[in-house]
Design a protein around this motif. Structure first.
Motif, short mmCIF file in Angstrom:
data_model
loop_
_atom_site.label_atom_id
_atom_site.label_comp_id
_atom_site.label_asym_id
_atom_site.label_seq_id
_atom_site.Cartn_x
_atom_site.Cartn_y
_atom_site.Cartn_z
N ALA A 14 0.88 -1.19 -0.04
CA ALA A 14 0.18 0.05 0.12
C ALA A 14 0.89 1.12 -0.04
O ALA A 14 0.75 1.98 -0.63
N VAL A 15 2.05 1.28 0.87
CA VAL A 15 2.90 2.28 0.77
C VAL A 15 3.41 2.75 -0.51
O VAL A 15 3.48 3.85 -0.81
N ALA A 16 3.83 1.59 -1.21
CA ALA A 16 4.63 1.68 -2.29
C ALA A 16 3.72 2.15 -3.54
O ALA A 16 3.80 2.84 -4.45
N SER A 17 2.24 1.71 -3.37
CA SER A 17 1.38 2.21 -4.28
C SER A 17 1.16 3.83 -4.33
O SER A 17 0.67 4.58 -5.19
N PHE A 18 1.09 4.30 -3.03
CA PHE A 18 1.01 5.85 -2.73
C PHE A 18 2.34 6.55 -2.85
O PHE A 18 2.23 7.74 -3.18
N ARG A 19 3.42 5.86 -2.92
CA ARG A 19 5.05 6.72 -3.01
C ARG A 19 4.99 7.15 -4.39
O ARG A 19 5.48 7.99 -4.75
N SER A 20 4.68 6.13 -5.41
CA SER A 20 4.79 6.67 -6.88
C SER A 20 3.48 6.02 -7.41
O SER A 20 2.80 5.16 -7.30
#
Length: 259
Positions: free
Chosen positions: A144-150
């Motif tokens: 989830a964090v990776a999807s919002f980071r980029s």
């Protein structure tokens, strides 16, 4: 002379990597396990509700299998290095097998799978499932964090669908963690029956929010196969995400009022 504009064909998807193939095959086996236990329920009978029921290997097999396949597919749009993504997927797949395996084992033993501290073996199974739940939280939160980071890749509407799906999935993880934590506390303080009943109010919230990560990206993918414009597809995905979020809010309010 008028010319008809045709939508250019989408570029072919790259072939599945070994880790992705393994995760999809594992997810399919978990779904098959759930369906087989549905037959067991039909033949053997018994209650649908309660801590000891064939319902649990059915619903957990189907849910974990579909979620594993969905996460394997959806994370292909998340911009992260191939190595870490493959490692997280393999950990997630192994954890799904452990969770469904422990639940199925206890169903065949005719004892509760969660919050059962009656014997040393039952305690070991329950604590393994609880730790496995923690691993799920860590892995899925990392995605989830990776999807919002980029910004995720994909056709129009897919980035919003992926981010919305993971955001709503975090609600499912939080509600699951609350169920486990409260149940363990009640069990440890000698309130075993209350521990089993304590999970009921949060189950609808947990179930509804769990599969947004499949439903919303699947909608975006289906829309990409139509002739609708990019902005139109994005508006439809935005509307669907809003409706899904509203359903989560409604089940959350219901859980708060009945918990």
């Amino acid at each position: 002379m008028r010319t008809t504009k045709t939508r250019p064909p989408a570029p072919p998807k790259p072939p599945l990597r070994p880790a992705e193939r393994l995760c999809c095959a594992t997810g399919a086996l978990l779904v098959l396990s759930g369906l087989l236990h549905l037959l067991v329920l039909a033949v053997d009978g018994g209650p649908w509700d309660g801590p000891v029921s064939w319902r649990k290997p059915v619903t957990f097999g189907l849910s974990f299998g579909l979620t594993l396949i969905a996460v394997t597919w959806v994370t292909s749009y998340v911009r992260m290095a191939a190595g870490p993504r493959a490692a997280l997927l393999l950990v997630f797949a192994a954890d799904c097998v452990v969770e469904v395996g422990g639940i199925t084992l206890q169903a065949w033993r005719r004892v509760p799978s969660h919050l059962d501290m009656e014997t040393g073996f039952d305690t070991a199974v329950s604590m393994t499932l609880a730790v496995g739940g923690g691993v799920l939280v860590v892995v899925l939160t990392a995605f989830a964090v990776a999807s919002f980071r980029s910004r995720p890749a994909g056709p129009a509407g897919m980035p919003l669908a992926v981010r919305s799906g993971f955001a709503i999935l975090l609600v499912a993880l939080a509600s699951g963690a609350v169920m486990i934590a409260r149940g363990v506390i009640l069990t440890r303080t000698g309130h075993q029956e209350a521990a089993y009943r304590s999970t009921a109010p949060l189950k609808p919230l947990h179930g509804v929010s769990l599969h947004a990560v499949l439903v919303l990206p699947a909608l975006a993918w289906l829309l990409s196969r139509t002739d609708r414009s990019g902005p139109a597809r994005e508006r439809i995905v935005l509307w669907a995400a809003g409706c899904y979020a509203a359903a989560v809010v409604v089940t959350g309010v219901q859980a708060a009022l009945t918990w």
